[in-house]
Design a protein around this motif. Structure first.
Motif, PDB file in Angstrom:
ATOM      1  N   VAL A 162      32.818  18.055  36.007  1.00 12.53           N
ATOM      2  CA  VAL A 162      33.343  19.057  36.924  1.00 12.53           C
ATOM      3  C   VAL A 162      33.316  18.474  38.334  1.00 12.53           C
ATOM      4  CG1 VAL A 162      33.069  21.375  37.868  1.00 12.53           C
ATOM      5  CG2 VAL A 162      32.533  20.932  35.463  1.00 12.53           C
ATOM      6  N   GLY A 163      34.449  18.511  39.020  1.00  7.08           N
ATOM      7  CA  GLY A 163      34.519  17.987  40.380  1.00  7.08           C
ATOM      8  C   GLY A 163      35.311  18.927  41.266  1.00  7.08           C
ATOM      9  N   ALA A 164      35.188  18.715  42.529  1.00  7.28           N
ATOM     10  CA  ALA A 164      35.899  19.540  43.504  1.00  7.28           C
ATOM     11  C   ALA A 164      36.563  18.648  44.533  1.00  7.28           C
ATOM     12  CB  ALA A 164      34.934  20.504  44.198  1.00  7.28           C
ATOM     13  N   HIS A 165      37.758  19.005  44.915  1.00  9.88           N
ATOM     14  CA  HIS A 165      38.438  18.265  45.976  1.00  9.88           C
ATOM     15  C   HIS A 165      39.293  19.252  46.771  1.00  9.88           C
ATOM     16  CE1 HIS A 165      41.619  18.382  42.906  1.00  9.88           C
ATOM     17  NE2 HIS A 165      42.484  18.248  43.917  1.00  9.88           N
ATOM     18  N   LEU A 166      39.544  18.896  48.006  1.00  8.73           N
ATOM     19  CA  LEU A 166      40.308  19.739  48.904  1.00  8.73           C
ATOM     20  C   LEU A 166      41.779  19.352  48.838  1.00  8.73           C
ATOM     21  CD1 LEU A 166      37.982  19.847  52.027  1.00  8.73           C
ATOM     22  CD2 LEU A 166      38.268  21.612  50.294  1.00  8.73           C
ATOM     23  N   GLN A 167      42.638  20.335  48.690  1.00  6.71           N
ATOM     24  CA  GLN A 167      44.077  20.097  48.687  1.00  6.71           C
ATOM     25  C   GLN A 167      44.732  21.117  49.597  1.00  6.71           C
ATOM     26  OE1 GLN A 167      45.888  19.921  44.862  1.00  6.71           O
ATOM     27  NE2 GLN A 167      47.973  19.917  45.654  1.00  6.71           N
ATOM     28  N   PRO A 168      45.493  20.653  50.602  1.00  4.86           N
ATOM     29  CA  PRO A 168      46.087  21.608  51.549  1.00  4.86           C
ATOM     30  C   PRO A 168      47.107  22.509  50.858  1.00  4.86           C
ATOM     31  CG  PRO A 168      46.985  19.418  51.879  1.00  4.86           C
ATOM     32  CD  PRO A 168      45.861  19.265  50.891  1.00  4.86           C
ATOM     33  N   THR A 169      46.987  23.804  51.070  1.00  4.19           N
ATOM     34  CA  THR A 169      47.948  24.768  50.563  1.00  4.19           C
ATOM     35  C   THR A 169      48.372  25.685  51.703  1.00  4.19           C
ATOM     36  OG1 THR A 169      46.178  26.283  49.899  1.00  4.19           O
ATOM     37  CG2 THR A 169      46.987  24.730  48.230  1.00  4.19           C
ATOM     38  N   LEU A 170      49.568  26.185  51.600  1.00  2.00           N
ATOM     39  CA  LEU A 170      50.100  27.074  52.621  1.00  2.00           C
ATOM     40  C   LEU A 170      50.052  28.510  52.129  1.00  2.00           C
ATOM     41  CD1 LEU A 170      53.270  25.069  53.759  1.00  2.00           C
ATOM     42  CD2 LEU A 170      50.995  25.061  54.779  1.00  2.00           C
ATOM     43  N   SER A 171      49.489  29.387  52.944  1.00  2.00           N
ATOM     44  CA  SER A 171      49.471  30.799  52.604  1.00  2.00           C
ATOM     45  C   SER A 171      50.906  31.325  52.635  1.00  2.00           C
ATOM     46  CB  SER A 171      48.616  31.565  53.611  1.00  2.00           C
ATOM     47  OG  SER A 171      49.209  31.528  54.893  1.00  2.00           O
ATOM     48  N   PRO A 172      51.179  32.440  51.936  1.00  2.00           N
ATOM     49  CA  PRO A 172      52.543  32.998  51.969  1.00  2.00           C
ATOM     50  C   PRO A 172      53.033  33.256  53.388  1.00  2.00           C
ATOM     51  CG  PRO A 172      51.252  34.044  50.235  1.00  2.00           C
ATOM     52  CD  PRO A 172      50.303  33.171  51.010  1.00  2.00           C
ATOM     53  N   ARG A 173      52.156  33.746  54.255  1.00  2.00           N
ATOM     54  CA  ARG A 173      52.575  34.023  55.626  1.00  2.00           C
ATOM     55  C   ARG A 173      52.897  32.737  56.377  1.00  2.00           C
ATOM     56  NH1 ARG A 173      50.082  38.785  59.039  1.00  2.00           N
ATOM     57  NH2 ARG A 173      51.623  39.774  57.704  1.00  2.00           N
ATOM     58  N   LEU A 174      52.085  31.682  56.144  1.00  2.00           N
ATOM     59  CA  LEU A 174      52.365  30.407  56.806  1.00  2.00           C
ATOM     60  C   LEU A 174      53.648  29.791  56.278  1.00  2.00           C
ATOM     61  CD1 LEU A 174      51.459  28.372  58.865  1.00  2.00           C
ATOM     62  CD2 LEU A 174      49.987  27.315  57.150  1.00  2.00           C
ATOM     63  N   GLN A 175      53.880  29.926  54.970  1.00  3.99           N
ATOM     64  CA  GLN A 175      55.133  29.438  54.396  1.00  3.99           C
ATOM     65  C   GLN A 175      56.330  30.153  55.021  1.00  3.99           C
ATOM     66  OE1 GLN A 175      55.017  29.757  50.139  1.00  3.99           O
ATOM     67  NE2 GLN A 175      53.177  28.523  49.943  1.00  3.99           N
TER      68      GLN A 175
END
Length: 465
Positions: A8-21
């Protein structure tokens, strides 16, 4: 012995919120489209109002300032292989009262391609890359932005590699209309060759495009037949098949090839310095209705949650209007700071300019600058230009410096304007004269630039005199 284990690992991936999109989409819109969005918000949100005494956004966009003709940006790549067909006149539809209500809005090229892309079962990463290619296409359907630059506009982890970008491009090129996504006119026509029914004629047409496209452009069928070693009748038949193809497939969709626009930014000279100011005619005069907001605050309860959402949306709309136009102005000022000599001396004074330079000065991401410069226009004493017109890659000079392709086109135009009508300059001679000025430009590049400026070859210029 092999063993199996679960990690089990964790990593950060940039995502855009609906409002930011949504904010990103609004930033990329033209001022006319953005004005329509604000107008819809005013109609549907009780917490929004126009400022007292100011016209409504639709009136500001169309009535306050006389629209200007956009200075056309030359097309990259080989141009005019003899079609001579003018694009069909198309009009951009604007909602409102009057005769425009009776006209049917046309589907844009991006919308047409997106509707096909959505039918494919693609992983989210592949869909995002293909969508980035679609959004980077010019109105005629060509991709003139380098693939690596297209990939940099998509926040992926890990970043897209060259193979993924090529696959994304091929996926878009497989959509209709055939020829879309090409990097030049030869590739565009190659992508349409499957439409040629006869196998022999199709194979010969491919050879013509690969080996003697200049003969095709000059309509020299004898040279085509001689160079390829085929009968003249076969050469004529294959060339006729090529001429039935569409060298500008994107022109079937969207707005007109010559656009009438209201500039977003106006350039003026103040105390000897060039400065950019926002055009008030395209800035929606919208604000929060303080009376309604205060009334809602006093009587807020669980039963009027929908009104609370309207209030939050109204505040976001007002902030978005302010942020959009402050970003446009900041980018325009940064461009003007680097290209002010263009206003004084014309195209020959244009400097190479990259998105990265403007992004660093304004303090935003390169993708933001790319969106801001799309469909935004600057009115200058030299004409009205799209903001992206001022960007170009630098070409090395003999002295170790760089020169803009726009400046080189200006020099070529000046050399041709000063030539003797009886002895017009060939492309080789133009390249030689540019070399005397320290600009190492290949003959084929001179030919491409001359064609982009719609200037005929030396022998035809001599014949016209």
């Amino acid at each position: 012995m092999q063993t199996m284990s679960l990690q089990v690992g964790a990593h950060l991936q940039p995502t855009l919120s609906p409002r930011l999109q949504r904010a990103v989409r609004l930033l990329q819109m033209s001022s006319m489209d953005f004005s329509q969005v604000v107008r819809d918000a005013l109609d549907n949100n009780p917490f929004l109002e126009t400022e007292d005494g100011d016209p409504a956004p639709e009136a500001m966009a169309m009535d306050d300032v006389e629209p200007a003709v956009v200075a056309e940006r030359p097309l990259d790549g080989a141009d005019g292989v003899g079609w001579g067909v003018e694009p069909v006149s198309r009009s951009r539809m604007v909602d409102g009262d009057g005769v425009f209500d009776t006209l049917q809005a046309q589907t844009t090229l991006a919308d047409h391609l997106l509707s096909q892309l959505n039918l494919l079962s693609l992983p989210e990463r592949d869909w995002a890359l293909a969508m980035a290619v679609i959004e980077s296409l010019d109105d005629d359907g060509y991709l003139r932005t380098p693939l690596q630059e297209v990939g940099s506009l998509v926040p992926l982890d890990p970043p897209a590699d060259s193979d993924e970008l090529v696959v994304a491009l091929r996926r878009v090129q497989a959509l209709e209309p055939a020829g879309v996504g090409a990097r030049d006119v030869v590739e565009c026509l190659m992508l349409q060759l499957p439409q040629v029914g006869c196998d022999k004629r199709r194979a010969l047409a491919a050879r013509i495009l690969r080996e003697c496209v200049q003969c095709l452009a000059s309509r020299d069928m004898n040279a085509v037949a001689r160079r390829l070693g085929v009968p003249l009748a076969d050469a004529e038949s294959a060339c006729m098949a090529i001429r039935r193809l569409d060298p500008r497939p994107g022109w079937r969709f969207g707005g007109p090839s010559v656009q009438y626009v209201t500039p977003d930014v106006i350039v003026r000279k103040v105390r000897g310095q060039w400065t950019a100011v926002l055009n008030d005619a395209v800035v929606p005069k919208v604000r929060l209705n303080r009376g309604y907001a205060e009334l809602f605050r006093r009587h807020r309860n669980a039963e009027n949650a929908e009104l609370g959402a309207h209030l939050q949306e109204a505040r976001w709309t007002v902030r978005n209007v302010e942020q959009r136009f402050s970003t446009i102005l900041a980018v325009a000022q940064a461009i003007l700071k680097r290209q002010h000599r263009f206003l004084a001396y014309g195209a020959m004074a244009m400097k190479p300019l990259a998105l990265r330079e403007i992004a660093q000065e304004v303090g935003v991401h390169e993708s933001t600058v790319s969106r801001v410069t799309n469909n935004k226009f600057m009115a200058t004493p030299c004409g009205v230009y799209e903001l992206k017109y001022f960007f170009s890659r630098g070409l090395a000079t003999a002295s170790g410096g760089e020169c803009s392709p726009t400046a080189i086109r200006g020099l070529i135009q000046e050399l041709i304007a000063a030539e003797s009508p009886a002895q017009p300059l060939s492309d080789v001679e133009i390249a030689r004269q540019l070399a005397f000025q320290g600009l190492q430009v290949a003959r084929r590049t001179v030919t491409k630039y001359r064609q982009l400026m719609k200037i005929e070859a030396a022998d035809r210029r001599r014949a016209s005199h």
